[in-house]
Design an enzyme around this catalytic site. Structure first.
Site, PDB file in Angstrom:
ATOM      1  N   GLU A 143       0.811  -1.215   0.000  1.00 48.89           N
ATOM      2  CA  GLU A 143       0.000   0.000   0.000  1.00 48.89           C
ATOM      3  C   GLU A 143       0.846   1.268   0.000  1.00 48.89           C
ATOM      4  O   GLU A 143       0.558   2.213  -0.728  1.00 48.89           O
ATOM      5  CB  GLU A 143      -0.957   0.015   1.196  1.00 48.89           C
ATOM      6  N   HIS A 177     -11.697  -3.548  10.036  1.00 46.48           N
ATOM      7  CA  HIS A 177     -12.283  -3.352   8.707  1.00 46.48           C
ATOM      8  C   HIS A 177     -13.525  -2.471   8.800  1.00 46.48           C
ATOM      9  O   HIS A 177     -14.510  -2.691   8.112  1.00 46.48           O
ATOM     10  CB  HIS A 177     -12.644  -4.693   8.073  1.00 46.48           C
TER      11      HIS A 177
END
Lengths: 304, 384, 336
Positions: free
Chosen positions: C62, C130
């Site tokens: 990322e 999440h």
């Protein structure tokens, strides 16, 4: 190289006299790596600059006048006084204003290289970084991404052995930063970073490879900072024998000897030094005289 | 000897904040059980709070004109009772306010009123600005907003009511405005109507022995309602904070028009009370309401309020439920009307009863059965 | 508008990205597993249509590919970076906060970073890591634009504006609102809708949309909370309580003028924000309204937010943390 050396010494003096705010990270001692690398680049090629980046910027063509004004925090500085020592740069000469977070410039340089490849511009970017960066995940991810997509980037490591006070032998199990290139499937070279000719030759080969679609190269330049990490760091953590040995191998003195061996005369070198001093005198005078940024513009450039 | 807490009693079910107006005793006074210690203003009425035991007033914690919550400790009474019988100083009672303080920040509103500094007027900025522009003294207004905050409409209400009536009536007006607005906007009302033949009632009232005062129509209807509530436990309920509860006792309220505004007074514990007792208690409670000197149990919750406008010549009307009481019975005038009886048109003294019901608490069937019982009792069909 | 074009948000986003990629060669998309459409099928079919050079499937790096997006943007590309879960952007926070958001400023305007992050945001039963409200996490960072669409119409128009913006844009879409195949779609009645065709259709940033007009109380809500607020407003209308529901659509820039104008009308303000109670856009807006619109307020400002906890996993616990329709209704009733 003389410009870099004398610029840094002048900045040090101005800082001690209280004319430059903030903090500064001087690069004197590492001139050959910056000069050799940038000489191997075209004007429209790019570099990314580190927090110890005055030399890299000057080598790429950022003017001493615009940088000095920036260090003074003046409106005429290369970043309009919004950057300072940690963010010097000038896109018009291919120098992305410096990214002062260790490791963060590597993925950005890789992305710039992606743009050159997509747009087929033939440009190359050199990503300057230090030995400390070689332990950042950002850098490892970038090395891998540049390799898998064959991007035109040259990773140029200024290995001055010390990440602030921590010696590289305490942070790496391999002997050389360049040893890590093999893990990403790219060439890696460890060279004498105090020899501008060696730096130029190696980087030029890497640039040619990148420009022709061959992908990235890692070039590790062994060099040494003559001062501490930043202005208030006496660097007493470094062993005297190591310091003495590296200071004795001064890149400017060494190259001067090389040049005087039939390439240039004393008079020519003296002219260079006088020109540099005059340029710096003018830069300091201009910076002192320049207007400070208008506080009413302080919100400019947050959004476009 | 024991030092016992003097707390604000639950004066009315939906009351979450009252004003302690004035202590009638001072520290060091010798107190007998039943002596009035202080008065509180519940927005609906001034209520006298009596002492629960003999003793000496040891401490006043909340002084005159304090905003206080039910169950809040406002003083200490030194009694002769053994300290082991009560929560003495060695084992202080849990602070009801602290114990109820929720951890969920969304519920803070419910605790907030207890944190308000006493004597400080809570008003919205919008209301303050309007009050300033209209030169209205904001401290004289009772708020209808969150935690009793004075809102723009409260200021507008005062401004439009002019100067007649005075502060107390303005406060009652504001309280009525707030409570009826809440009821109309949050309570799902439905209505059941019946015409009732008052022939039997009229006959019995006329048959009262000379010298005895005949019971009023209102008293007769309260009596019938009390009996019907006993017969239909499904409607003898309370509905508050989403909780439906059956009542163990029968309580009926009555709307009293005082000089200062409308007050619904409760007649508690009506089980077993006969018409003469009901008449007497109704007269006393009405007098207290008109004098604005109510007792705590005058404001107890009830299943039903009787509102009679017959004396003003009203034929029929629908009333707004007085939350949290789930029913209100609107009584029109008793007037001779032609009705069909055994296929013959006859003239009978008739009245229209209109029952407003909170559908969250009571269904149509229960309401119909209840009102049917009221009618049969009034018409003499059920001999109780 | 063709009645048959009743789309979900992910369909609207797909149209927007496709139109922008056809319009502008410099637009490309990169991210994890986007060759098969990505986590919410945002790029479904794009690899076949545009090829691997414009639909770049990345390693799990990322920091690396976000930084590359920054670099490519500096050099004139318009990267769209797709995240499987917006939560993963936090691993690349330096590139967002320190680089993308600041390079324009600290270079004195020499460089621009036109970059879009497509970020699934909010709680959806997947536990603590999440479920971040990314729009809250990055709200206080100068230099970023933050978009939170709640309808397919808005999503398409705002996404096209995001791609054309000269700034880094966090485009946050609630996980329950995409309407991707195989995923739960909440409030289908209000979260699907008609979407116009054609590349000239964009929605400017900083313009709130009044999703429901009313007179008694102003509710400002976005993402999933907008749909919950609309449901509450509809129920209260039956009681005669008239609720105005405003969707800010973009949090940065924020259309404060529209909110204050509404509060001037209603005198009451409820802010509904799925992010935690501390910080975030609703705290900011409450402060702004208190500063600039205090005299319009006829009741305290109510904020309905998640609790200040990590998001729990058990469904009942998640419901306890995230604002419900009951919480919203109670907040409205407290000040009506």
């Amino acid at each position: 190289m003389v410009l870099i050396r004398r610029f840094e010494l002048r900045v040090n003096e101005l800082f001690l006299r209280g004319l430059i705010p903030g903090t500064i990270h001087l690069s004197h001692g590492q001139e050959a790596t910056a000069a050799g690398t940038c000489l191997a680049l075209e004007t429209n090629d790019r570099i990314t600059i580190t927090h110890r980046g005055h030399g890299q910027a000057l080598a790429k063509g950022v003017t001493a006048e615009s940088m000095m004004a920036e260090l003074f925090g003046k409106a005429t500085g290369c970043c309009g006084g919004r950057g300072g020592s940690l963010h010097v740069g000038d896109m018009s000469v291919g120098a992305l204003p410096a990214i002062a977070i260790v490791g963060a410039s590597s993925p950005i340089a890789t992305g710039m290289a992606l743009a050159y490849k997509r747009k087929n511009t033939g440009q190359v970017v050199a990503n300057f970084f230090g030995d400390g960066t070689a332990n950042k995940g950002d850098w490892h991810e970038s090395m891998n991404l540049a390799a898998i997509w064959d991007l035109p980037v040259v990773f140029v490591c200024e290995n001055n052995l010390w990440a602030v006070s921590t010696h590289i032998s305490d942070t790496m199990r391999v002997e050389h930063v360049a040893d890590r290139a093999v893990a990403y499937g790219m060439p890696g070279h460890t060279i004498d970073g105090n020899d501008p000719v060696a730096v130029y030759d190696t980087v030029a080969t890497a640039v040619d490879r990148a420009r022709s679609g061959g992908g990235p190269t890692l070039v590790e330049c062994l060099t040494y900072r003559r001062g501490g990490h930043k202005r208030d760091d006496p660097a007493t953590y470094r062993p005297t024998e190591e310091v003495d040995a590296w200071l004795a191998d001064d890149p400017i003195e060494r190259f001067r000897t090389t040049l005087l061996n039939g390439i240039m005369t004393h008079a020519q070198l003296k002219t260079i030094e006088e020109d540099v001093d005059a340029e710096l005198d003018a830069a300091v005078a201009a910076a002192e005289a320049a207007p400070v940024p208008d506080p009413r513009t302080v919100e400019d450039h947050v959004y476009g | 000897m024991a030092l016992e807490d003097i707390v604000i009693p639950q004066v009315g079910e939906a009351v979450d904040e009252v004003t302690l107006i004035e202590w009638l005793k001072t520290v060091g006074d010798s107190i007998s059980e039943g002596d009035v210690l202080f008065e509180v203003d519940t927005e609906k009425a001034i209520v006298e709070i009596p002492a629960f035991a003999d003793g000496t007033l040891a401490e006043i914690i909340c002084g005159d004109n304090s905003l206080v919550m039910p169950l809040q400790v406002v003083g200490k009474l030194e009694t002769a009772r053994a300290s082991s019988d009560s929560a003495g100083q060695d084992n202080p009672p849990a602070d009801p306010v602290l114990d109820q303080r929720p951890s969920h920040p969304e519920d803070l509103a419910t605790a907030r009123s207890s944190l308000a500094p006493s004597g400080k007027t809570a008003a919205s900025p919008r209301a303050r600005q309007l009050a300033r522009s209209m030169s209205v003294d904001i401290t004289t207004i009772t708020g209808s907003g969150r935690d009793g905050m004075i809102t723009e409409s409260d200021v507008q209400g005062v401004a439009s009511s002019g100067t007649d009536g005075g502060e107390a009536s303005r406060e009652i007006r504001a309280a009525v405005a707030r409570r009826t607005a809440i009821s109309k906007s949050t309570v799902p009302h439905f209505y059941v109507e019946m015409d009732v033949d008052f022939s039997t009632v009229e006959e019995r009232r006329k048959a009262m022995p000379p010298g005895n005062r005949a019971p009023t129509i209102t008293a007769v209807i309260i009596d019938a309602c009390a009996q019907a509530l006993s017969l239909v436990p499904d409607v003898n309920v309370s509905f508050h904070d989403g909780e439906l509860e059956r009542r163990s006792t029968v309580a009926v309220g009555v709307s009293v028009a005082s000089e200062r505004g409308l007050i619904n007074v409760t007649l508690p514990n009506l089980s077993g009370a006969d018409i003469s007792e009901i008449s007497a208690r109704l007269a006393e409670a009405t007098a207290r309401a008109r004098a604005f000197q109510l007792r705590p149990d005058d404001l107890e919750p009830k299943s039903l309020v009787v509102s009679n406008l017959g004396m003003y010549g009203v034929d029929a009307f629908t009333a707004i439920i007085d939350v949290p009481d789930p029913m209100i019975l609107a009584v029109g005038r008793v007037v001779p009307r032609p009705v069909v009886s055994d296929d013959v048109v006859v003239i009978r003294p008739m009245a229209r009863l209109t029952l407003s019901v909170d559908h969250r608490a009571i269904d149509g069937e229960g309401a119909a059965i209840f009102l049917g019982h009221v009618r049969r009792i009034l018409e003499g069909g059920i001999d109780v | 508008m063709d009645e048959s074009r009743n789309l979900t948000i992910v369909q609207g986003l797909r149209e927007a990205l496709r139109e922008e990629m056809l319009r502008d060669e410099s637009v490309f998309v990169m991210g994890e597993d986007i060759g098969i459409g990505g986590s919410f099928l945002f790029t479904l079919g794009f690899l076949d249509e545009f090829g691997p050079e414009r639909v770049m499937n990345t390693p799990i790096s990322e920091v690396g590919f976000v930084g590359m997006g920054v670099g490519a943007a500096i050099e004139g590309m318009r990267p769209v970076i797709d995240f499987q879960y917006g939560d993963f952007l936090i691993t690349a926070a330096d590139q967002v906060i320190q680089q993308a958001a600041k390079l324009r400023y600290m270079s004195g305007g020499q460089v621009e970073v036109p970059l879009v992050f497509q970020l699934p945001t909010g709680a959806s039963g997947r536990g603590a890591q999440h479920s971040n409200s990314l729009e809250t996490v990055f709200f206080g960072v100068p230099g970023l634009e933050i978009v939170t669409p709640s309808s397919p119409y808005d999503a398409k128009g705002l996404f096209k504006s995001a791609v054309r913006s000269q700034n880094p844009v966090l485009f946050c879409v609630h996980k329950h609102l995409y309407g991707s195949r195989g995923r739960n779609l909440a409030h289908r009645d209000t979260s699907t809708g008609l979407v116009p065709d054609g590349e000239d259709y964009t929605i400017p940033f900083g313009v709130a949309d009044i999703k429901r007009a009313g007179t008694d109380v102003t509710v400002v809500a976005n993402l999933l909370m907008l749909h919950r607020s609309l449901k509450v407003a509809s129920g209260l209308a039956d009681e005669g309580i008239s609720v105005e529901v405003i969707d800010p659509r973009t949090l940065v820039p924020f259309d404060l003028d529209s909110v204050i104008a509404s509060v001037e009308k209603t005198g009451r303000l409820v802010l509904v924000d799925e992010g935690p109670r501390k910080g975030g856009w609703s705290a900011h807006v409450a402060a702004e309204v208190a500063e600039k619109g205090l005299m319009y307020l006829d009741a305290p400002i109510e904020r309905v937010t998640s609790l200040d906890t990590p998001m729990p996993y058990a469904p009942g616990l998640e419901e306890a943390v995230v604002p419900s329709t009951d919480d919203i209704e109670a907040a409205i009733r407290r000040i009506i």
